[in-house]
Design a protein around this motif. Sequence first.
Motif, PDB file in Angstrom:
ATOM      1  N   PHE A   1       0.707  -1.106   0.141  1.00 52.93           N
ATOM      2  CA  PHE A   1       0.011  -0.009  -0.206  1.00 52.93           C
ATOM      3  C   PHE A   1       0.934   1.206  -0.050  1.00 52.93           C
ATOM      4  CE2 PHE A   1      -1.909   3.364   2.482  1.00 52.93           C
ATOM      5  CZ  PHE A   1      -2.997   3.525   1.667  1.00 52.93           C
ATOM      6  N   ARG A   2       2.226   1.246   0.754  1.00 53.88           N
ATOM      7  CA  ARG A   2       2.833   2.412   0.960  1.00 53.88           C
ATOM      8  C   ARG A   2       3.577   2.644  -0.251  1.00 53.88           C
ATOM      9  NH1 ARG A   2       4.712   1.796   6.979  1.00 53.88           N
ATOM     10  NH2 ARG A   2       2.891   2.523   8.020  1.00 53.88           N
ATOM     11  N   ALA A   3       4.125   1.820  -0.855  1.00 49.45           N
ATOM     12  CA  ALA A   3       4.817   2.062  -2.247  1.00 49.45           C
ATOM     13  C   ALA A   3       3.957   2.260  -3.141  1.00 49.45           C
ATOM     14  CB  ALA A   3       5.433   0.436  -2.453  1.00 49.45           C
ATOM     15  N   LEU A   4       2.630   1.706  -3.394  1.00 48.92           N
ATOM     16  CA  LEU A   4       1.848   2.221  -4.503  1.00 48.92           C
ATOM     17  C   LEU A   4       1.438   3.598  -4.196  1.00 48.92           C
ATOM     18  CD1 LEU A   4      -0.290  -1.068  -4.948  1.00 48.92           C
ATOM     19  CD2 LEU A   4       1.576   0.200  -6.522  1.00 48.92           C
ATOM     20  N   HIS A   5       0.843   4.070  -2.873  1.00 46.90           N
ATOM     21  CA  HIS A   5       0.685   5.333  -2.415  1.00 46.90           C
ATOM     22  C   HIS A   5       1.564   6.407  -2.941  1.00 46.90           C
ATOM     23  CE1 HIS A   5      -0.367   8.761   0.322  1.00 46.90           C
ATOM     24  NE2 HIS A   5      -1.470   8.642  -0.346  1.00 46.90           N
ATOM     25  N   GLN A   6       2.748   5.918  -2.418  1.00 45.14           N
ATOM     26  CA  GLN A   6       4.028   6.826  -2.834  1.00 45.14           C
ATOM     27  C   GLN A   6       4.341   6.866  -4.498  1.00 45.14           C
ATOM     28  OE1 GLN A   6       8.011   5.552  -1.480  1.00 45.14           O
ATOM     29  NE2 GLN A   6       8.553   7.582  -1.213  1.00 45.14           N
ATOM     30  N   ALA A   7       4.165   5.680  -5.254  1.00 43.58           N
ATOM     31  CA  ALA A   7       3.942   6.064  -6.571  1.00 43.58           C
ATOM     32  C   ALA A   7       2.943   6.953  -7.151  1.00 43.58           C
ATOM     33  CB  ALA A   7       3.996   4.815  -7.012  1.00 43.58           C
ATOM     34  N   SER A   8       1.906   6.890  -6.660  1.00 41.73           N
ATOM     35  CA  SER A   8       0.715   7.914  -6.991  1.00 41.73           C
ATOM     36  C   SER A   8       1.010   9.326  -6.745  1.00 41.73           C
ATOM     37  CB  SER A   8      -0.581   7.392  -6.508  1.00 41.73           C
ATOM     38  OG  SER A   8      -0.589   7.719  -5.076  1.00 41.73           O
ATOM     39  N   MET A   9       1.799   9.303  -5.403  1.00 44.43           N
ATOM     40  CA  MET A   9       1.929  10.747  -5.185  1.00 44.43           C
ATOM     41  C   MET A   9       3.360  11.429  -5.945  1.00 44.43           C
ATOM     42  SD  MET A   9       1.488  10.810  -1.032  1.00 44.43           S
ATOM     43  CE  MET A   9       3.268  11.102  -0.657  1.00 44.43           C
ATOM     44  N   LEU A  10       4.337  10.611  -6.229  1.00 44.63           N
ATOM     45  CA  LEU A  10       5.243  10.909  -7.287  1.00 44.63           C
ATOM     46  C   LEU A  10       4.725  11.149  -8.577  1.00 44.63           C
ATOM     47  CD1 LEU A  10       8.162   8.583  -6.310  1.00 44.63           C
ATOM     48  CD2 LEU A  10       7.952  10.946  -5.830  1.00 44.63           C
ATOM     49  N   ILE A  11       3.697  10.503  -9.138  1.00 46.60           N
ATOM     50  CA  ILE A  11       3.226  10.837 -10.452  1.00 46.60           C
ATOM     51  C   ILE A  11       2.398  12.048 -10.517  1.00 46.60           C
ATOM     52  CG2 ILE A  11       1.259  10.119 -11.921  1.00 46.60           C
ATOM     53  CD1 ILE A  11       2.150   7.007 -11.410  1.00 46.60           C
ATOM     54  N   ASN A  12       1.700  12.259  -9.197  1.00 50.13           N
ATOM     55  CA  ASN A  12       1.011  13.506  -9.161  1.00 50.13           C
ATOM     56  C   ASN A  12       1.965  14.777  -9.236  1.00 50.13           C
ATOM     57  OD1 ASN A  12      -1.700  14.864  -8.782  1.00 50.13           O
ATOM     58  ND2 ASN A  12      -0.447  15.521  -6.746  1.00 50.13           N
ATOM     59  N   MET A  13       3.019  14.747  -8.538  1.00 51.17           N
ATOM     60  CA  MET A  13       4.036  15.836  -8.604  1.00 51.17           C
ATOM     61  C   MET A  13       4.804  15.966  -9.924  1.00 51.17           C
ATOM     62  SD  MET A  13       5.233  18.239  -7.052  1.00 51.17           S
ATOM     63  CE  MET A  13       4.559  17.931  -5.367  1.00 51.17           C
ATOM     64  N   ALA A  14       5.140  14.832 -10.523  1.00 44.93           N
ATOM     65  CA  ALA A  14       5.609  14.894 -11.747  1.00 44.93           C
ATOM     66  C   ALA A  14       4.554  15.512 -12.892  1.00 44.93           C
ATOM     67  CB  ALA A  14       5.724  13.327 -12.520  1.00 44.93           C
ATOM     68  N   GLN A  15       3.258  15.350 -12.655  1.00 48.54           N
ATOM     69  CA  GLN A  15       2.217  16.042 -13.605  1.00 48.54           C
ATOM     70  C   GLN A  15       2.147  17.326 -13.172  1.00 48.54           C
ATOM     71  OE1 GLN A  15      -0.884  13.214 -12.258  1.00 48.54           O
ATOM     72  NE2 GLN A  15      -1.131  12.388 -14.362  1.00 48.54           N
ATOM     73  N   ILE A  16       2.224  17.571 -11.885  1.00 51.51           N
ATOM     74  CA  ILE A  16       2.079  19.250 -11.641  1.00 51.51           C
ATOM     75  C   ILE A  16       3.521  20.014 -12.415  1.00 51.51           C
ATOM     76  CG2 ILE A  16       2.603  20.825  -9.668  1.00 51.51           C
ATOM     77  CD1 ILE A  16       0.791  18.894  -8.078  1.00 51.51           C
ATOM     78  N   LEU A  17       4.531  19.315 -12.178  1.00 54.19           N
ATOM     79  CA  LEU A  17       5.746  19.914 -12.618  1.00 54.19           C
ATOM     80  C   LEU A  17       5.989  19.749 -14.010  1.00 54.19           C
ATOM     81  CD1 LEU A  17       8.598  18.350 -10.102  1.00 54.19           C
ATOM     82  CD2 LEU A  17       7.559  20.655 -10.049  1.00 54.19           C
ATOM     83  N   GLY A  18       5.352  19.123 -14.586  1.00 52.44           N
ATOM     84  CA  GLY A  18       5.286  18.865 -16.276  1.00 52.44           C
ATOM     85  C   GLY A  18       4.528  20.019 -16.685  1.00 52.44           C
ATOM     86  N   ALA A  19       3.347  20.358 -16.055  1.00 53.71           N
ATOM     87  CA  ALA A  19       2.218  21.501 -16.471  1.00 53.71           C
ATOM     88  C   ALA A  19       3.102  22.665 -16.121  1.00 53.71           C
ATOM     89  CB  ALA A  19       0.851  21.342 -15.714  1.00 53.71           C
ATOM     90  N   ALA A  20       3.743  22.690 -15.176  1.00 51.58           N
ATOM     91  CA  ALA A  20       4.156  23.931 -14.811  1.00 51.58           C
ATOM     92  C   ALA A  20       5.144  24.478 -15.367  1.00 51.58           C
ATOM     93  CB  ALA A  20       4.639  24.193 -12.999  1.00 51.58           C
ATOM     94  N   GLY A  21       6.084  23.615 -15.834  1.00 46.49           N
ATOM     95  CA  GLY A  21       7.263  23.581 -16.615  1.00 46.49           C
ATOM     96  C   GLY A  21       6.959  24.140 -17.936  1.00 46.49           C
ATOM     97  N   LEU A  22       6.042  23.435 -18.681  1.00 43.57           N
ATOM     98  CA  LEU A  22       5.220  23.835 -19.887  1.00 43.57           C
ATOM     99  C   LEU A  22       4.939  25.307 -19.998  1.00 43.57           C
ATOM    100  CD1 LEU A  22       4.986  22.674 -22.691  1.00 43.57           C
ATOM    101  CD2 LEU A  22       2.652  21.894 -21.984  1.00 43.57           C
ATOM    102  N   LEU A  23       4.055  25.671 -18.896  1.00 42.57           N
ATOM    103  CA  LEU A  23       3.394  26.859 -18.863  1.00 42.57           C
ATOM    104  C   LEU A  23       4.743  28.093 -18.750  1.00 42.57           C
ATOM    105  CD1 LEU A  23       0.303  26.553 -16.643  1.00 42.57           C
ATOM    106  CD2 LEU A  23       0.560  27.152 -19.042  1.00 42.57           C
ATOM    107  N   PHE A  24       5.616  27.590 -17.928  1.00 42.59           N
ATOM    108  CA  PHE A  24       6.735  28.532 -17.625  1.00 42.59           C
ATOM    109  C   PHE A  24       7.579  28.753 -18.988  1.00 42.59           C
ATOM    110  CE2 PHE A  24       6.417  27.703 -13.109  1.00 42.59           C
ATOM    111  CZ  PHE A  24       6.030  29.081 -12.567  1.00 42.59           C
ATOM    112  N   SER A  25       7.546  27.727 -19.766  1.00 42.31           N
ATOM    113  CA  SER A  25       8.514  27.824 -21.033  1.00 42.31           C
ATOM    114  C   SER A  25       7.897  28.918 -21.828  1.00 42.31           C
ATOM    115  CB  SER A  25       8.590  26.410 -21.426  1.00 42.31           C
ATOM    116  OG  SER A  25       7.417  26.193 -22.209  1.00 42.31           O
TER     117      SER A  25
END
Length: 138
Positions: A111-135
């Motif tokens: 559970f913890r490993a999958l939950h952590q994976a989902s949180m990392l994916i969420n952060m990657a999505q946020i960073l991807g969208a933010a990076g694209l906008l900042f570009s």
Amino acid sequence: MSHQLALYATAMLLGAKLFFSFVVAPMVFANLPATTAAGFMRAIFPLYYSVTIVLALLAALAFAMAQDVLGVIVLGAIAALGLVSRQILLPRIEVWRAGKEAGDATATAKFRALHQASMLINMAQILGAAGLLFSFVL
């Protein structure tokens, strides 16, 4: 025009993800009993992922119409990761949650490993969208 739509959809996606991750989720856990908060979050996650997928696909389509390959790649990846989170990770997290709540150490670790994976994916999505906008701003 399609570039504007792409940027608006990306901004909406980023805003929704930031608001949910840094306002809604913390407020739910701070103001509701733990079991109620957890139940609410389980109920809202499928919608959260669906909104992510739809906005990312809309933005990717608009970037494609604007012939912006970087935007298509970033938003396509965000949509794909949203689909993985909704269709693969979320159901597996729920399977292991029951074992975790029963005190099973293996289920807790999974559970913890999958939950952590989902949180990392969420952060990657946020960073991807933010990076694209900042570009586009720079």
